[in-house]
Scaffold this motif. Structure first.
Motif, PDB file in Angstrom:
ATOM      1  N   SER A  24       0.824  -1.260  -0.003  1.00 53.88           N
ATOM      2  CA  SER A  24      -0.059  -0.032  -0.095  1.00 53.88           C
ATOM      3  C   SER A  24       0.833   1.279   0.016  1.00 53.88           C
ATOM      4  N   LEU A  25       1.951   1.242   0.611  1.00 59.88           N
ATOM      5  CA  LEU A  25       2.799   2.532   0.974  1.00 59.88           C
ATOM      6  C   LEU A  25       4.110   2.367   0.161  1.00 59.88           C
ATOM      7  N   GLY A  26       4.704   1.435  -0.202  1.00 66.94           N
ATOM      8  CA  GLY A  26       6.184   1.175  -0.761  1.00 66.94           C
ATOM      9  C   GLY A  26       6.922   1.310   0.436  1.00 66.94           C
ATOM     10  N   HIS A  27       6.805   1.078   1.467  1.00 67.80           N
ATOM     11  CA  HIS A  27       7.863   1.029   2.734  1.00 67.80           C
ATOM     12  C   HIS A  27       7.910  -0.538   3.431  1.00 67.80           C
ATOM     13  N   PHE A  28       9.213  -0.700   3.590  1.00 63.90           N
ATOM     14  CA  PHE A  28       9.269  -2.265   4.332  1.00 63.90           C
ATOM     15  C   PHE A  28      10.234  -1.826   5.484  1.00 63.90           C
ATOM     16  N   GLY A  29       9.832  -1.614   6.766  1.00 63.80           N
ATOM     17  CA  GLY A  29      10.686  -0.952   7.789  1.00 63.80           C
ATOM     18  C   GLY A  29      11.053   0.444   7.392  1.00 63.80           C
ATOM     19  N   PRO A  30      12.604   0.660   7.517  1.00 60.02           N
ATOM     20  CA  PRO A  30      13.274   1.692   7.124  1.00 60.02           C
ATOM     21  C   PRO A  30      13.603   2.089   5.569  1.00 60.02           C
ATOM     22  N   LEU A  31      13.336   0.977   4.990  1.00 57.24           N
ATOM     23  CA  LEU A  31      13.587   0.670   3.629  1.00 57.24           C
ATOM     24  C   LEU A  31      12.133   1.384   2.835  1.00 57.24           C
ATOM     25  N   ILE A  32      12.611   1.935   1.743  1.00 53.51           N
ATOM     26  CA  ILE A  32      11.393   2.569   0.882  1.00 53.51           C
ATOM     27  C   ILE A  32      11.960   2.132  -0.483  1.00 53.51           C
ATOM     28  N   GLY A  33      10.666   1.854  -1.163  1.00 53.41           N
ATOM     29  CA  GLY A  33      10.795   1.352  -2.609  1.00 53.41           C
ATOM     30  C   GLY A  33       9.507   0.200  -2.832  1.00 53.41           C
ATOM     31  N   ALA A  34       9.010   0.267  -4.024  1.00 55.71           N
ATOM     32  CA  ALA A  34       8.070  -0.368  -4.422  1.00 55.71           C
ATOM     33  C   ALA A  34       8.324  -1.126  -5.740  1.00 55.71           C
ATOM     34  N   SER A  35       9.407  -0.865  -6.397  1.00 53.14           N
ATOM     35  CA  SER A  35       9.933  -1.401  -7.335  1.00 53.14           C
ATOM     36  C   SER A  35       9.911  -3.166  -7.326  1.00 53.14           C
ATOM     37  N   PRO A  36       9.947  -3.716  -8.586  1.00 57.54           N
ATOM     38  CA  PRO A  36      10.322  -5.047  -8.464  1.00 57.54           C
ATOM     39  C   PRO A  36      11.692  -5.610  -7.812  1.00 57.54           C
TER      40      PRO A  36
END
Length: 346
Positions: A24-36
């Motif tokens: 939904s937001l493109g975040h994973f913990g402190p990491l940012i990005g939704a690219s493959p």
């Protein structure tokens, strides 16, 4: 045993929750990005985080290797214990053994008291060893033994201490090249890369630039109590840049543009054509066609500073290549960059 099973289930549930946030937001913990490319990284982190396996994170300078280590720690059973980071290139070869393993009082001149090393300070938690290939080759033998036995002996000590530490290492070199160049022991590479994770360069995930910009801009606005925006033209300019310094360079460029802008960041606020240090400082000498322009009478120390920063920019932030190009040691380069950074913050 039952408590461990319950904790592993809780970790899996939390990771699944984070995956939902990613969608939904493109975040994973402190990491940012939704690219493959970044979603593949998140999947790797999700799989290995609940385990105690050693992890080797490989990626160019500025891609966020320490953030990966922090995420691994936050999603592990060790999350309530210390996360300790050591940059192996930033400590002199004479001191790194003592820093890593500790020393006993009187073990060498100046050892006035017992000193706990990074392994002891990270007890129960995670130790992040950045730029592992810059560790002296003779010290890598000791590190390998600690990893294999789970015990550490302080410098000058006779007994071995049991340590429970998960190690995450990182390098901006190709590990196999580091082995071939004699900078990394092959047996240590095998031990560290039980689970390797490669971070993509920002140019390999250009679609994430807008997400990163929005996130960094929100942080700056929150910190400053402002509501500055960014124009579509400025955003497109950022999306089209190659970012040799990766996410670190993008963040610092946006910070400067944020300071220059009154209400909205425009293309004219973005310093893309100026040589930049990954930590945010800038050389003042114009750079064009690989040439640095200096005025007659420029102090030698200032000329050296500008040449070093411009060369670092030309080498895409790669410190190893910069040191080799300039004919100086990597340690000397780090010392000078740290000095420039300290001056810029005064």
């Amino acid at each position: 045993m039952l408590a461990n099973v319950v904790r592993r289930r809780e970790l899996r549930e939390e990771i699944e929750s984070l995956r939902g946030t990613l969608r939904s937001l493109g975040h994973f913990g402190p990491l940012i990005g939704a690219s493959p490319a970044m979603q593949a990284v998140y999947d790797m982190i999700a799989r290995v985080a609940p385990t105690d396996a050693t992890v080797l994170v490989q990626g160019e300078s500025g891609t966020g290797k320490e953030l990966v280590a922090q995420t691994l720690h936050q999603l592990s059973r060790r999350r309530k214990e210390p996360f300790v980071a050591l940059n192996c290139a930033a400590v002199s070869p004479q001191l790194i053994e003592s820093e890593l393993f500790g020393h006993e009082r009187g073990s060498f001149t100046g050892a006035a008291r017992t000193h706990k090393g990074y392994f002891e300070r990270a007890e129960g938690g995670t130790l992040f060893l950045d730029e592992i290939s810059e560790m002296p080759i003779e010290l890598q033998v000791r590190l390998l033994r600690v990893l294999e036995t789970g015990t550490v002996a302080r410098v000058g000590g006779e007994s071995e201490l049991k340590v429970d530490v998960r190690v995450v290492a990182a390098t901006n070199r190709e590990p196999e090249h580091a082995v071939a160049d004699g900078r990394l022991r092959e047996d240590l590479l095998y031990r560290l890369s039980v689970f390797p994770i490669r971070l993509p360069a920002l140019r390999e995930r250009a679609g994430d630039v807008e997400l990163l910009v929005r996130a960094f801009l929100a942080e700056l606005n929150a910190a400053q109590g402002t509501r500055k925006g960014i124009s579509r033209a400025a955003l497109e300019l950022l999306r089209g840049h190659q970012w040799p310094g990766n996410v670190r360079e993008l963040k610092n460029a946006l910070h400067r543009a944020f300071i220059l802008a009154d209400e909205e960041i425009e293309p004219g606020h973005i310093p893309l054509l100026r040589a930049q240090l990954p930590n945010g400082s800038e050389p003042e000498a114009p750079v064009a066609g690989g040439m640095v322009q200096l005025r007659v009478g420029c102090p030698l120390a200032e000329a050296e500073r500008r040449l070093i920063l411009a060369t670092l920019h030309e080498q895409g932030g790669n410190k190893e290549k910069t040191a080799k190009t300039l004919g100086i040691s990597l340690k000397t380069l780090y010392n000078k960059l740290n000095k420039y950074k300290a001056i810029s913050t005064v």
